[in-house]
Design an enzyme around this catalytic site. Structure first.
Site, PDB file in Angstrom:
ATOM      1  N   CYS A   2      56.441  -2.817  49.463  1.00  7.64           N
ATOM      2  CA  CYS A   2      57.296  -3.985  49.602  1.00  7.64           C
ATOM      3  C   CYS A   2      57.980  -3.942  50.959  1.00  7.64           C
ATOM      4  CB  CYS A   2      58.371  -4.103  48.517  1.00  7.64           C
ATOM      5  SG  CYS A   2      57.723  -4.212  46.868  1.00  7.64           S
ATOM      6  N   ARG A  27      52.917  -3.633  53.875  1.00  6.72           N
ATOM      7  CA  ARG A  27      53.606  -2.889  52.811  1.00  6.72           C
ATOM      8  C   ARG A  27      53.370  -3.500  51.428  1.00  6.72           C
ATOM      9  NH1 ARG A  27      57.509   0.376  55.175  1.00  6.72           N
ATOM     10  NH2 ARG A  27      58.529   0.653  53.167  1.00  6.72           N
ATOM     11  N   TRP A  74      54.673  -5.646  46.774  1.00  5.81           N
ATOM     12  CA  TRP A  74      53.581  -4.872  46.153  1.00  5.81           C
ATOM     13  C   TRP A  74      54.052  -4.647  44.721  1.00  5.81           C
ATOM     14  CZ3 TRP A  74      52.682  -0.161  43.697  1.00  5.81           C
ATOM     15  CH2 TRP A  74      51.329   0.214  43.598  1.00  5.81           C
ATOM     16  N   ASN A  98      62.880  -2.880  47.188  1.00  5.64           N
ATOM     17  CA  ASN A  98      61.656  -2.080  47.353  1.00  5.64           C
ATOM     18  C   ASN A  98      61.873  -0.803  46.553  1.00  5.64           C
ATOM     19  OD1 ASN A  98      59.525  -0.473  48.279  1.00  5.64           O
ATOM     20  ND2 ASN A  98      60.603   0.073  50.167  1.00  5.64           N
ATOM     21  N   GLY A  99      60.932  -0.467  45.660  1.00  6.23           N
ATOM     22  CA  GLY A  99      61.076   0.770  44.889  1.00  6.23           C
ATOM     23  C   GLY A  99      60.942   0.510  43.401  1.00  6.23           C
ATOM     24  N   GLU A 483      36.865  11.874  53.055  1.00  3.99           N
ATOM     25  CA  GLU A 483      37.496  10.793  53.806  1.00  3.99           C
ATOM     26  C   GLU A 483      36.548   9.593  53.943  1.00  3.99           C
ATOM     27  OE1 GLU A 483      40.333  10.042  54.584  1.00  3.99           O
ATOM     28  OE2 GLU A 483      40.316   8.789  56.373  1.00  3.99           O
ATOM     29  N   LYS A 487      37.365   5.867  52.703  1.00  8.81           N
ATOM     30  CA  LYS A 487      37.339   4.678  53.584  1.00  8.81           C
ATOM     31  C   LYS A 487      36.485   3.574  52.964  1.00  8.81           C
ATOM     32  CE  LYS A 487      39.895   6.015  55.264  1.00  8.81           C
ATOM     33  NZ  LYS A 487      41.236   6.200  55.697  1.00  8.81           N
ATOM     34  N   GLU A 490      38.122   2.018  49.739  1.00  7.22           N
ATOM     35  CA  GLU A 490      39.340   1.226  49.839  1.00  7.22           C
ATOM     36  C   GLU A 490      39.160  -0.109  50.545  1.00  7.22           C
ATOM     37  OE1 GLU A 490      42.687   2.981  51.964  1.00  7.22           O
ATOM     38  OE2 GLU A 490      41.312   4.188  53.142  1.00  7.22           O
ATOM     39  N   HIS A 506      25.294  20.892  40.681  1.00  7.62           N
ATOM     40  CA  HIS A 506      26.113  21.207  39.508  1.00  7.62           C
ATOM     41  C   HIS A 506      26.529  19.946  38.759  1.00  7.62           C
ATOM     42  CE1 HIS A 506      26.116  25.374  40.695  1.00  7.62           C
ATOM     43  NE2 HIS A 506      26.284  24.946  41.932  1.00  7.62           N
ATOM     44  N   LYS A 605      50.427  -0.021  52.753  1.00  4.65           N
ATOM     45  CA  LYS A 605      50.328   1.061  53.731  1.00  4.65           C
ATOM     46  C   LYS A 605      51.296   2.201  53.443  1.00  4.65           C
ATOM     47  CE  LYS A 605      49.039   2.550  57.945  1.00  4.65           C
ATOM     48  NZ  LYS A 605      47.752   3.163  57.770  1.00  4.65           N
TER      49      LYS A 605
HETATM   50  C1  F6R Z   1      43.991   5.750  53.292  1.00  3.37           C
HETATM   51  C2  F6R Z   1      45.431   5.811  53.483  1.00  3.37           C
HETATM   52  C3  F6R Z   1      46.245   6.565  52.510  1.00  3.37           C
HETATM   53  C4  F6R Z   1      47.345   7.360  53.238  1.00  3.37           C
HETATM   54  C5  F6R Z   1      48.299   7.999  52.213  1.00  3.37           C
HETATM   55  C6  F6R Z   1      49.348   8.872  52.879  1.00  3.37           C
HETATM   56  O1  F6R Z   1      43.356   5.043  54.298  1.00  3.37           O
HETATM   57  O2  F6R Z   1      45.966   5.247  54.408  1.00  3.37           O
HETATM   58  O3  F6R Z   1      45.476   7.380  51.710  1.00  3.37           O
HETATM   59  O4  F6R Z   1      46.738   8.336  54.025  1.00  3.37           O
HETATM   60  O5  F6R Z   1      48.923   6.977  51.499  1.00  3.37           O
HETATM   61  O6  F6R Z   1      50.155   8.140  53.747  1.00  3.37           O
HETATM   62  P1  F6R Z   1      51.050   8.860  54.822  1.00  3.37           P
HETATM   63  O7  F6R Z   1      50.154   9.544  55.790  1.00  3.37           O
HETATM   64  O8  F6R Z   1      51.829   7.751  55.456  1.00  3.37           O
HETATM   65  O9  F6R Z   1      51.919   9.846  54.100  1.00  3.37           O
END
Ligand code: F6R
Length: 610
Positions: A2, A27, A74, A98-99, A483, A487, A490, A506, A605
């Protein structure tokens, strides 16, 4: 999660608030809303969906000001519809939040006994009811807030306006961020500096339990007992608004992928002694004597940052010879882990605000451990609260899908490991020099990878029809496989799993048939031949192979449908180079599938709730 913006000043509040919300949409983008003064009336307009829908709705509305608040959501409690969108207005009070208010059921029951029935399904509306009740008893906004705070449990940043006080903004917080931008003749209160960096770079960071009260632009800070805090520090932030623009790229994610050479140079800047080819970190807040003493390392992070930490574990153990453990923050937090006395706790985070990572930092500090943050956002909560810090210096990362943060986190962690190795003499000077040379070469090698983008795009275009994806790798490349799968998941919503290549037999190999694409990391390193055998195994079962290898590898080219190359590097820098094709593959698949690359569904984010 948010985004919150509040404004008081001479400008049209609608413009400042919408500009701020636009920069905070990363956010959350489930719904948006504003409460802005129009002469003496506080007008609330809300809309489900992205901010653009709200903008359309208030396109022709004139708000005469002087203040207002806005929110981009969010969703946690309650569906993302108009009724649950913020701001929530009760009586003269409008609130954005927010929260999560954890004791919302208890509060709801208390209100029900007073015959107060909320009109939304949110926990946030209850805050407006509590404040309104206090104001009805004759309390001013600050007094009301002081009475409401003890009734709330959970993580929250709350921004309030009162219809009876058009020149006043009030905000308070616990565990999620809230910043006060102090301009010449204006005040902007927001969740992130991006919301006002084009207007002012003078910022006060609200700490947990602090309240900010702005009246006609006069800002005062209070603690939860209502005592004024007279020594609140005002910081000057160095980021600027241009850094947060797309600069001709189609998406922030694409821009940030292409920014990696520069980001990595910035990560290394002034930590490397070029004469001796060694690493001497700029002061981190921890002393060399402390770095020499640690006998264990505990890395903690979430998501992509966790993958970077997993890559770094191999490097730490090989160069510092210190046993290194990596945990996901949300697991570590409630895992009752036992850390030995001389453990260095390293938290890795782009935003510096991730709720679980922050909670782990606090937990470890409470237990007496030294903590160091590898963090991108200066002055973020984790930066402020850890004993030491090493900035990744990658610049603002706006795309929800993390890219340049990942590679710069690995580089920062390698610098830290090399610094410790030098101090502890745990590996040969020549070995350290070799690693430093490899790191210095990295930005131009990343440029080489980026120049191959058209091959990555070509490969990506043939991948949109597959039923599932396996990303496989060994050693340092195993976390890169994780990773890669993350990617893809998501931003494309296709199903992908990351696996250590040696683990396929396995179980997961049962998934493999001709509808499965396997992205295999097989750089020329000590595990190359083992990787090739695993590629043969999945190929024999019909999988389509997209192999990523070193330079022109004729053997891998023959085995794969698409062969993607990275420059020749060391075992330690291979993993960083591998990330580039992996990121670009996902990016191009997402674009081909017409996904919302920068704002993938259900995500935000900065994950400030647990
Ligand atoms: C994936 C992504 C998330 C962040 C995770 C941690 O692309 O962006 O998995 O890596 O939410 O966020 P930070 O690094 O801000 O603690």
């Amino acid at each position: 999660m948010c985004g919150i913006v509040g404004y008081w000043g001479p400008e049209k509040p609608k413009k400042v608030i919408l500009d701020g919300l636009r920069s905070l949409e990363y956010r959350g983008y489930d719904s948006a809303g504003v409460a802005i003064f129009d002469s003496s009336k506080l007008k609330v307009v809300r809309s489900p969906g992205k901010l653009s829908q709200l903008e359309e709705k208030i396109k022709s509305s004139e708000f005469t000001g002087p203040s207002g608040i806005g929110h981009t959501r969010w969703a946690t409690h309650g569906a993302p519809n108009e009724k649950n969108a913020h701001p929530h207005k009760v009586g003269s009070i409008a609130v954005v939040h927010n929260g999560i208010i954890e004791n919302y059921i208890e509060i709801k029951e208390k209100l029900a006994k007073k015959k107060i029935m909320p009109s939304s399904d949110t926990d946030s509306e209850l805050i407006a009811h509590l404040l309104s009740l206090e104001c009805k008893k004759g309390k001013n906004l600050l007094e009301a807030t002081l009475n409401v705070i003890p009734q709330l449990r959970g993580a929250y940043s709350i921004l309030v306006v009162n219809e009876d006080e058009p020149d006043t903004l009030l905000a308070f917080k616990n565990a999620t961020p809230m910043l006060v931008g102090i301009g010449e003749k204006e005040i902007i209160i927001a969740s992130d500096v991006q919301a006002f960096i084009s207007r002012t770079n003078r910022v006060a960071y609200l700490e947990d339990g602090e309240i900010v009260l702005s009246k006609k632009g006069q800002v005062k800070f209070f603690n939860v007992r209502g005592q004024e805090i007279t020594n609140k520090k005002i910081h000057e932030v160095k980021w600027n608004s241009v850094m947060a623009e797309k600069a001709g790229f189609d998406h922030f994610m694409q821009k940030e992928i292409f920014e990696q050479p520069q980001a990595l140079r910035q990560t290394m800047e002034s930590h490397v002694d070029h004469d001796s080819m060694t690493v001497k970190l700029k002061p981190t807040g921890l002393t060399d004597a402390q770095f020499k003493k640690f006998s264990r390392i505990q890395l903690i992070a979430c998501g992509t940052a966790w993958h970077a930490a997993l890559v770094a574990k191999y490097f730490f153990e090989r160069v510092t010879k210190i046993s290194t453990q990596v945990d996901i923050a949300s697991e570590f937090r409630y895992g009752h882990s036992i850390l030995e006395k001389d453990t260095l706790v390293i938290v890795v985070t782009q935003s510096g605000e991730t709720a679980d990572t922050l909670a782990c930092l606090r937990l470890c500090k409470k237990e007496g451990h030294k903590t160091l943050a590898v963090v991108n956002v200066p002055h973020s909560s984790i930066d402020r609260e850890s004993h030491g810090r090493l900035y990744t210096n990658a610049g603002p990362e706006i795309g929800v899908c993390s890219t340049k943060a990942f590679t710069s986190q690995i580089v920062a962690l390698q610098l830290l490991a090399l610094h410790m190795a030098r101090l502890r003499k745990s590996c040969k000077v020549t070995e350290i020099q070799e690693h430093v040379r490899a790191l210095l070469e990295l930005p131009s090698q990343v440029e080489v990878c980026l120049n191959h983008d058209k091959w990555f795009k070509e490969a990506a275009l043939s991948l949109t029809a597959y039923r599932g994806f396996l990303y496989i790798g060994r050693g340092v490349n195993y976390p890169v496989a994780l990773e890669g799968a993350l990617k893809l998941k998501e931003i494309t919503y296709l199903h992908a799993e990351g696996y250590p290549s040696g683990e396929l037999k396995h179980g997961p190999i049962a998934l493999v048939d001709s509808s499965m694409a396997v992205v295999a990391m097989a750089s020329k390193d000590e595990l190359y031949e083992k990787n090739v055998s695993n590629i043969e195994e999945v190929r024999a079962r019909g999988a389509q192979i997209i192999a990523i290898g070193t330079e022109d590898d004729a053997h891998l080219r023959r085995l794969s449908r698409h062969y993607l190359s990275i420059p020749k590097a060391t075992w330690a820098t291979n993993s960083i180079l591998m990330a580039i094709p992996v990121q670009l593959l996902s990016y191009h698949v997402a674009v081909a599938l017409k996904r919302d690359v920068d704002q993938p569904r259900n995500l935000a984010k900065s994950v400030t709730v647990e």
